[in-house]
Design an enzyme around this catalytic site. Structure first.
Site, short mmCIF file in Angstrom:
data_model
loop_
_atom_site.label_atom_id
_atom_site.label_comp_id
_atom_site.label_asym_id
_atom_site.label_seq_id
_atom_site.Cartn_x
_atom_site.Cartn_y
_atom_site.Cartn_z
N GLU A 17 93.33 66.46 43.38
CA GLU A 17 93.41 65.27 42.70
C GLU A 17 94.43 65.44 41.45
O GLU A 17 93.55 65.67 40.29
CB GLU A 17 92.05 64.79 42.62
CG GLU A 17 91.25 64.36 43.89
CD GLU A 17 90.04 63.87 43.88
OE1 GLU A 17 89.31 63.63 42.67
OE2 GLU A 17 89.32 63.55 45.11
N HIS A 106 89.01 61.42 38.60
CA HIS A 106 89.00 61.56 40.17
C HIS A 106 90.00 60.55 40.58
O HIS A 106 90.55 59.59 39.87
CB HIS A 106 87.84 61.83 40.98
CG HIS A 106 86.83 62.85 40.67
ND1 HIS A 106 86.55 63.64 41.54
CD2 HIS A 106 86.14 63.26 39.45
CE1 HIS A 106 85.71 64.61 41.25
NE2 HIS A 106 85.56 64.37 40.07
N GLU A 165 86.98 56.99 38.94
CA GLU A 165 87.70 57.23 40.22
C GLU A 165 88.71 56.11 40.37
O GLU A 165 88.52 55.03 40.50
CB GLU A 165 86.51 57.02 41.22
CG GLU A 165 86.94 57.16 42.58
CD GLU A 165 86.79 58.52 43.03
OE1 GLU A 165 87.86 59.23 43.65
OE2 GLU A 165 85.53 59.22 42.92
#
Lengths: 297, 297
Positions: A17, A106, A165
């Site tokens: 990531e 993330h 995220e």
């Protein structure tokens, strides 16, 4: 002046990531981006061996290694050793952790936009998410819904924590839209810590927010040998956070047969077709959408 | 009746391009999809160890191991051993290869739709691509533009070959839209082989097609240590096959600085932000768009 808050910004918890990895490297070169009146945040690139291999992890997902049970056991693999080292340096995990805040960066292959993952038992983190949502109205607040001891995330070793995220973005590559949104959400989160440290509160009281609370993950269609033999239905693909009702198309077999959603209630979906879930043959997460109210500090 | 054409359909040449893997498995369970009047195609899952690891390759990109030079040298790693084995079974590479046709199934993280990669020195393959384009008008024909000996692709060991490249899809996951388009392009390609074997020709004569001819790959911005420090500019992201002129934004640094395209001519772009290119720090491919005319058989 000594920092009144100990704050840690983490990238590379998942080695492929790369948005968080490159953002942390930018912050390391530009420490003013990490600095507010009350603190300068530290940074951590968490899983260097996985980053070097451009893989999520080498032996075990590092972001599943921070339960109290695993941190209190003999480590069984490289990632568990890493988790112990990180917990020693920035923890120990618990309500009295010496690290006030951990923000972990993330990405997802799912079309989730900017999602802020918090725990409902950490109202300061929910406040942080609400503050970021004030600045970035499209942001979604996601309640991971587990206790501190059960929480396997790296960021759970801080007193307070939030996971940012962002998607959709394939593993192993950078997209400017995702990178820039991640940087913006992080900057607002650091602002929030600073405002709170200085006793300021720009949030309404009582607060109210829509939150998506994690229920469970569902498996992709699998054949009699356990091999994946279907995928997300095209009507559901890219539709994260939409409501899914019993009977709606959820999967499609490789032969083109639609598989309806077999569930006792209507729910919402997230992590729809997340590449990292394929190792467990999971296709998506189910969520309950709830409107939560709580008092300010 | 013996097959009048020996045809091979390949998936898993890149272990994390799972669309081709799952499509080949479907075809193996449903051989009627591989069967036409003049042949039943064989199938190959090319790089099983890379598939098991969900990686493009383990030691070397298998789809760079089929140059005449490498096939005529002692193999240096696992993928080169595999290339020798595949060449022994389905080759030897050359104009007299016992395999008439090889069709290799690939995916890309770039927004390239369905791209048919052929070599201009193989007019039957260009005919095949044109035939598929008649059936699927959005399909793009891409000329890899190298000699048979220099061609490093697995499919180059057949007398004729075409690579079907479909995207965007992240590595390691299945999307129905990409899966279904791949299956459809493959079915048309098999139809073409059968029509041709039976002496039929539905293409106009002379033929004419727009083709994108490969020029070179460009590197992403890199710092003084060679590390990637920028990405595709948001104005270029997802715009594969668009024209790019000198001075147009091409990259953006992690700090947000736009980097203009520094090149002597206007060209077209493909493989824009392909994840698999990051190991070489390549950001995209440059192409020349040409209209080509040729006689029918």
């Amino acid at each position: 002046m000594a920092d009144s808050q100990r704050v840690l910004v983490v990238g590379g918890t998942h080695g492929n990531e790369v948005t968080g990895v490159h953002l942390v490297r930018r912050l390391q070169r530009n420490p003013q981006e990490l600095t507010r009146d009350s603190f300068t945040a530290q940074t951590l690139l968490a899983n260097l061996p996985a980053m070097a291999a451009n893989r999520r992890y080498l032996e075990q997902d590092l972001n599943r290694c921070f339960t109290a049970a695993l941190l209190n056991s003999e480590p069984q693999n490289g990632e568990q050793v890493l988790a112990h080292e990180i917990n020693e340096k920035y923890g120990p995990k618990g309500a009295d952790s010496p690290t006030d805040w951990i923000i972990d960066l993330h990405t997802t292959t799912a079309n989730m936009g900017v999602t802020l993952v918090v725990q409902q038992h950490d109202p300061q983190a929910v406040d942080m998410a609400l503050y970021v949502q004030q600045k970035m109205p499209d942001v979604v607040i996601f309640d991971e819904n587990c206790t501190r001891d059960e929480d396997p995330f790296l960021c759970s070793i801080g007193q307070h924590s939030m996971l940012i995220e962002v998607g959709p973005v394939p593993q192993g590559l950078l997209r400017w839209d995702v990178f820039e949104q991640t940087a913006r959400a992080l900057a607002h989160a650091l602002d929030f810590i600073d405002l709170r440290a200085r006793g300021e509160d720009s949030l309404p009281s009582p607060r109210q927010a829509d939150m998506y609370q994690f229920i469970e993950k569902l498996h992709l269609p699998r054949d009699e040998h356990g091999a994946i033999c279907g995928m997300i239905h095209p009507e559901l693909q890219d539709r994260d956070y939409r409501e899914l009702s019993p009977g709606d198309p959820i999967f499609i077999s490789v032969d083109g047969e639609t598989i309806p959603f077999d569930y006792p209630e209507s729910v919402h979906v997230a992590f729809v077709n997340e590449a990292a879930y394929y190792d467990q043959a999971h296709g998506l997460s189910l969520m309950r959408k709830r409107t939560v109210s709580w008092e300010g500090e």
